[in-house]
Design a protein around this motif. Sequence first.
Motif, mmCIF file in Angstrom:
data_model
loop_
_atom_site.group_PDB
_atom_site.id
_atom_site.type_symbol
_atom_site.label_atom_id
_atom_site.label_comp_id
_atom_site.label_asym_id
_atom_site.label_seq_id
_atom_site.Cartn_x
_atom_site.Cartn_y
_atom_site.Cartn_z
ATOM 1 N N LEU A 76 0.832 -1.202 0.000
ATOM 2 C CA LEU A 76 0.000 0.000 0.000
ATOM 3 C C LEU A 76 0.870 1.258 0.000
ATOM 4 O O LEU A 76 0.576 2.231 -0.688
ATOM 5 C CB LEU A 76 -0.921 -0.002 1.223
ATOM 6 N N GLY A 77 1.945 1.219 0.771
ATOM 7 C CA GLY A 77 2.853 2.361 0.794
ATOM 8 C C GLY A 77 3.516 2.590 -0.543
ATOM 9 O O GLY A 77 3.663 3.730 -0.992
ATOM 10 N N THR A 80 1.044 4.117 -3.056
ATOM 11 C CA THR A 80 0.870 5.546 -2.794
ATOM 12 C C THR A 80 2.086 6.331 -3.263
ATOM 13 O O THR A 80 1.960 7.423 -3.839
ATOM 14 C CB THR A 80 0.647 5.782 -1.284
ATOM 15 N N ASP A 83 1.965 6.738 -7.017
ATOM 16 C CA ASP A 83 0.970 7.743 -7.400
ATOM 17 C C ASP A 83 1.471 9.160 -7.170
ATOM 18 O O ASP A 83 1.096 10.097 -7.887
ATOM 19 C CB ASP A 83 -0.324 7.528 -6.608
ATOM 20 N N ARG A 84 2.324 9.354 -6.157
ATOM 21 C CA ARG A 84 2.805 10.696 -5.810
ATOM 22 C C ARG A 84 4.166 11.029 -6.428
ATOM 23 O O ARG A 84 4.688 12.117 -6.217
ATOM 24 C CB ARG A 84 2.889 10.826 -4.283
ATOM 25 N N ASP A 229 -2.274 16.609 -4.578
ATOM 26 C CA ASP A 229 -2.221 15.254 -4.072
ATOM 27 C C ASP A 229 -3.467 14.964 -3.245
ATOM 28 O O ASP A 229 -3.891 15.775 -2.421
ATOM 29 C CB ASP A 229 -0.974 15.055 -3.202
ATOM 30 N N LEU A 232 -4.389 10.487 1.753
ATOM 31 C CA LEU A 232 -4.413 9.029 1.786
ATOM 32 C C LEU A 232 -5.737 8.505 2.330
ATOM 33 O O LEU A 232 -6.246 7.485 1.862
ATOM 34 C CB LEU A 232 -3.249 8.514 2.640
ATOM 35 N N THR A 235 -8.233 8.418 -0.519
ATOM 36 C CA THR A 235 -7.942 7.395 -1.522
ATOM 37 C C THR A 235 -8.220 5.992 -0.984
ATOM 38 O O THR A 235 -8.703 5.124 -1.718
ATOM 39 C CB THR A 235 -6.484 7.488 -1.995
ATOM 40 N N LEU A 236 -7.933 5.767 0.291
ATOM 41 C CA LEU A 236 -8.221 4.456 0.876
ATOM 42 C C LEU A 236 -9.721 4.203 0.959
ATOM 43 O O LEU A 236 -10.189 3.088 0.711
ATOM 44 C CB LEU A 236 -7.590 4.345 2.271
ATOM 45 N N THR A 372 -6.320 6.445 -8.888
ATOM 46 C CA THR A 372 -5.113 6.074 -8.136
ATOM 47 C C THR A 372 -4.651 4.692 -8.582
ATOM 48 O O THR A 372 -4.837 3.695 -7.876
ATOM 49 C CB THR A 372 -5.392 6.082 -6.624
ATOM 50 N N LEU A 375 -2.141 2.768 -6.156
ATOM 51 C CA LEU A 375 -2.733 2.196 -4.949
ATOM 52 C C LEU A 375 -3.582 0.978 -5.282
ATOM 53 O O LEU A 375 -3.564 -0.020 -4.556
ATOM 54 C CB LEU A 375 -3.579 3.256 -4.236
#
Length: 459
Positions: A76-77, A80, A83-84, A229, A232, A235-236, A372, A375
């Motif tokens: 998951l990290g 993310t 995506d960033r 951005d 999080l 997005t989750l 995303t 993610l």
Amino acid sequence: MIVEERQKIIAESVEGEVPGHKEMLSYGMGFFGVILVWTLVGTFLTFYYTDVAGISAGVVGTLMLVARLLDGVTDLGMGTLVDRTKSKHGKARPWILWMGIPFGISVVFLFAVPDIGSTGKIIYASITYILLILLYTSVSIPYKTLLGLMSQEPNKRSMLNIYTGIFTMLSTLLITILAEPVASAIGGTQGWTMVAGFCGLVIILTSFFAFRATTERAEVVSLDNPKTDIPLKITLKALFTNKYWLIITGYCVTAYTLNALLAGAGLYYTTYVFGNATIFSLIGFLLFLPTIIGFFFMAKLVKRFGKRNIALFVSILGIFGPLVKMIDPYSLVVFSAGTVIQGFGLLPIIMFLYAMINDTVEYGEWKHGIRTAGLVNSAASFGMKMGAGLGGALIGWSLAFGGYAGGLETQADSAMTVILALNIHIPLFLAIVQTILMWMYKLDEKYPQILADLQERNQ
């Protein structure tokens, strides 16, 4: 409206989606190295730990599960982070370049457990295995995300997945057929270290090649606020309310647990039921025979019937493989026939899965206004790794429960019962669950309208 007509309308409405065959070939070649390492680890690491390095099966099972669950958090990290990422090379491609060399080196250390006592071996195996899967995440998540960034057009995306499948099949067959005979010919830990070194070199070269030859096209941003951005938390929330992502992730867990059992437990079956470890090369080839045949027809079938419908059909067909094996589990001919039939259930993993995962990106964007891709792919990858971890844990724990002792010529009756269950009965249950989940996945029929709506929003 039939599938071909719907896809034609989408193709005409999507501009700039132009990855050619050379670029798709390059992407597939990049995946060759990733799957080479994945197959080596998923198929042979448990056997290497128990029968070569001398680590107990119960410890191996626990290590497999704990390490994979820990890695799920980093998935998951990593998604993310992709995506960033902002660079002149895009979001996913830079990571493929940066992490290829460390990943290639880590696989060599994994298959080089030194003789430093029981506790020392466990510590060394834990550190090197966790390191490898963390580095695998840093390479595989960008690769999977890149598929969605290269094209939004569903036919191109399906073709990309088929190109990927070709190289997945080739790398899987290469390792499945040759790894054990080559390692045994060289002998001991040194043999497996040499095989791992070859795989490490390949992943370094293919990662660089894929980086140089691919292009990112689709934007990974919020439609409402494209330059900001997305938090999080938001997005989750969008991710876990994406029902088709939930279904396909459940499918990933089930399918990869099944795949881990068929690969990891198969070597124990040929060694102790048929009395010849080298037969595993034949079984591995037969397992992928339906995939080899399918490549000659799959592109046309996808255009006509769609990914999901074909995936559902072959999943149903795959259920009959374990049933055939039950007729006479000790007959190589019967077991081989069941293996071929069971191989049809692997087709969605190799040919459609990554495209189907990336299709859920558009559904999430359509539903929540947030795109995303990193993610979504990392979270689905968590499902794959958890499935692989569960498969490895089931093998280790079940063997320990049955009283398995690595390196012996014959095993106790309880251990033999467990080996039969790992190769026949548990895979039957998982094949049924896999089929149910694929039946629930009905995004294909909605996807044309979703993509048309997204195109209209962006105008």
